[in-house]
Write an enzyme that holds these catalytic residues in place. Structure first.
Site, PDB file in Angstrom:
ATOM      1  CG  ASP A  19      -0.658  -0.127   2.597  1.00 60.36           C
ATOM      2  OD1 ASP A  19       0.947  -0.919   2.616  1.00 60.36           O
ATOM      3  OD2 ASP A  19      -0.406   0.046   3.785  1.00 60.36           O
TER       4      ASP A  19
ATOM      5  CG  HIS B 299       7.721   0.378  10.134  1.00 63.40           C
ATOM      6  ND1 HIS B 299       6.944  -0.293  10.970  1.00 63.40           N
ATOM      7  CD2 HIS B 299       7.306   1.252  10.084  1.00 63.40           C
ATOM      8  CE1 HIS B 299       7.450   0.148  12.142  1.00 63.40           C
ATOM      9  NE2 HIS B 299       6.652   2.342  11.282  1.00 63.40           N
TER      10      HIS B 299
HETATM   11  O1  RIB Z   1       2.699  -0.205  11.028  1.00 63.92           O
HETATM   12  C1  RIB Z   1       3.628  -0.190   9.838  1.00 63.92           C
HETATM   13  C2  RIB Z   1       3.034  -0.960   9.094  1.00 63.92           C
HETATM   14  O2  RIB Z   1       1.862   0.344   8.369  1.00 63.92           O
HETATM   15  C3  RIB Z   1       3.683  -0.546   7.221  1.00 63.92           C
HETATM   16  O3  RIB Z   1       3.720  -1.535   6.356  1.00 63.92           O
HETATM   17  C4  RIB Z   1       3.336   0.693   6.884  1.00 63.92           C
HETATM   18  O4  RIB Z   1       3.233   1.421   5.886  1.00 63.92           O
HETATM   19  C5  RIB Z   1       1.406   1.277   7.065  1.00 63.92           C
HETATM   20  O5  RIB Z   1       0.683   0.664   6.519  1.00 63.92           O
HETATM   21 CA    CA Z   2       2.946  -1.331   4.198  1.00 64.76          CA
END
Ligand code: RIB
Ligand code: CA
Length: 303
Positions: A8, A238
């Site tokens: 996303d 992340h």
């Molecule tokens: O919590 C971190 C996640 O949430 C990552 O994938 C970031 O892109 C958001 O979507």
């Molecule tokens: Ca993400």
């Protein structure tokens, strides 16, 4: 390694896609898109734009606009900006989406590359759950499912209990954890140990004038969010950490446990151990500095 990223994009998603493009071990088979940080059409536009900027002609298959059996969530504009790329809001439409939906594309590719395909899911798990529903063999046809999501042994980020990707589709996440897929969970337990700071972005931009500078520019908004909300001097890598876990498992300490998602109640979205569920490898610790320097070295090689 043959890889599909379900994504996303999203600032840290963009970083993960750039990392995948730069990693010599990775053959990017395609991107599948989902709502989350952005509406799904924005996710797809951003994914196509990124692939074009990276000089890759991998397909983008668009997936779910909403979570399963729940109302739509508003995009995380306060985290990723109104169009998903922070202060950069003029993002051109490049090319068009694949004719298959994300779930269909995942199922097709898992059959075509049976036992070889790794799927790295870095958004809400709706497309993955849909692929599992569409083809009961999907979970076994893929080699591995690596998920950025969850906060098993630490607090959440969207609520006290829940991490954003799991929270945004609790039904889908719980269905995925009930599946027989060989699953690795890369949650906040480790991704908040891979902080990328302003100085890291500046160093990256110096070494990579195109993509490095673009990532620095879109990340200013994201870094401000981390500073304002958590007083942190950097942002979590992340989604990149999840892609790195696909190819560099020894950088992680993992424990095996079944998992269940709280699908309602005060702890909705929490990911909790459940010994009755199929085993998942949950990352509990990581060589955070190693991940940061691997990310920088690889992405710095991009023009
Ligand atoms: O919590 C971190 C996640 O949430 C990552 O994938 C970031 O892109 C958001 O979507
Ligand atoms: Ca993400």
């Amino acid at each position: 390694m043959k890889l599909i990223i379900d994504t996303d994009p999203g600032i840290d998603d963009a970083m993960a896609i750039a990392y995948a493009a730069a990693a010599p071990e990775i053959e990017l088979i395609g991107l599948t898109t989902v709502f989350g940080n952005t509406h799904v059409d924005q996710s797809s536009r951003n994914a196509r734009f990124l692939l074009h900027k990276l000089g890759l002609d991998a397909p983008v298959a668009e997936g779910a606009p909403y979570p399963r059996g729940a109302d739509a969530h508003a995009p995380s504009k306060h985290v990723h900006g109104p169009e998903g790329f922070g202060d950069i809001t003029e993002i051109p439409q490049v090319g068009s989406n694949h004719t298959r939906t994300a779930a269909e594309f995942l199922v097709d590719q898992a059959r075509a590359h049976k036992g070889e395909l790794v799927v790295c899911a870095v958004g809400p798990l709706t497309n993955i759950a849909d692929a599992m529903k569409l083809d009961p063999e999907f979970a076994r046809n893929i080699k591995r499912l690596v998920i950025m999501g969850g906060a098993v042994y630490c607090p959440g980020n969207i609520t006290e209990h829940a991490e954003a990707n799991i929270y945004h589709d609790v039904q889908a996440a719980d269905a995925v954890f009930a599946s027989p897929a060989d699953t690795v969970l890369v949650g906040l337990d480790v991704t908040l140990k891979t902080l990328y700071e302003t100085a890291d972005f500046e160093a990256l931009a110096k070494r990579s004038a195109g993509m490095g500078a673009f990532l620095r520019d879109i990340s200013k908004f994201y870094l401000k969010f981390y500073k304002d909300i958590g007083g942190l001097e950097g942002c979590g890598l992340h989604d990149s950490t999840a892609v790195i876990a696909c190819t560099h498992a020894p950088m992680f300490d993992m424990v095996e446990t079944g998992l269940r998602v709280a699908v309602d109640g005060p702890e909705i979205g929490a990911t909790r151990p459940d010994p009755a569920r199929p085993k998942v490898r949950v990352c509990r610790d990581v060589d955070g500095e190693g991940v940061v320097s691997l990310f920088t070295d690889r992405v710095a090689s991009l023009p």
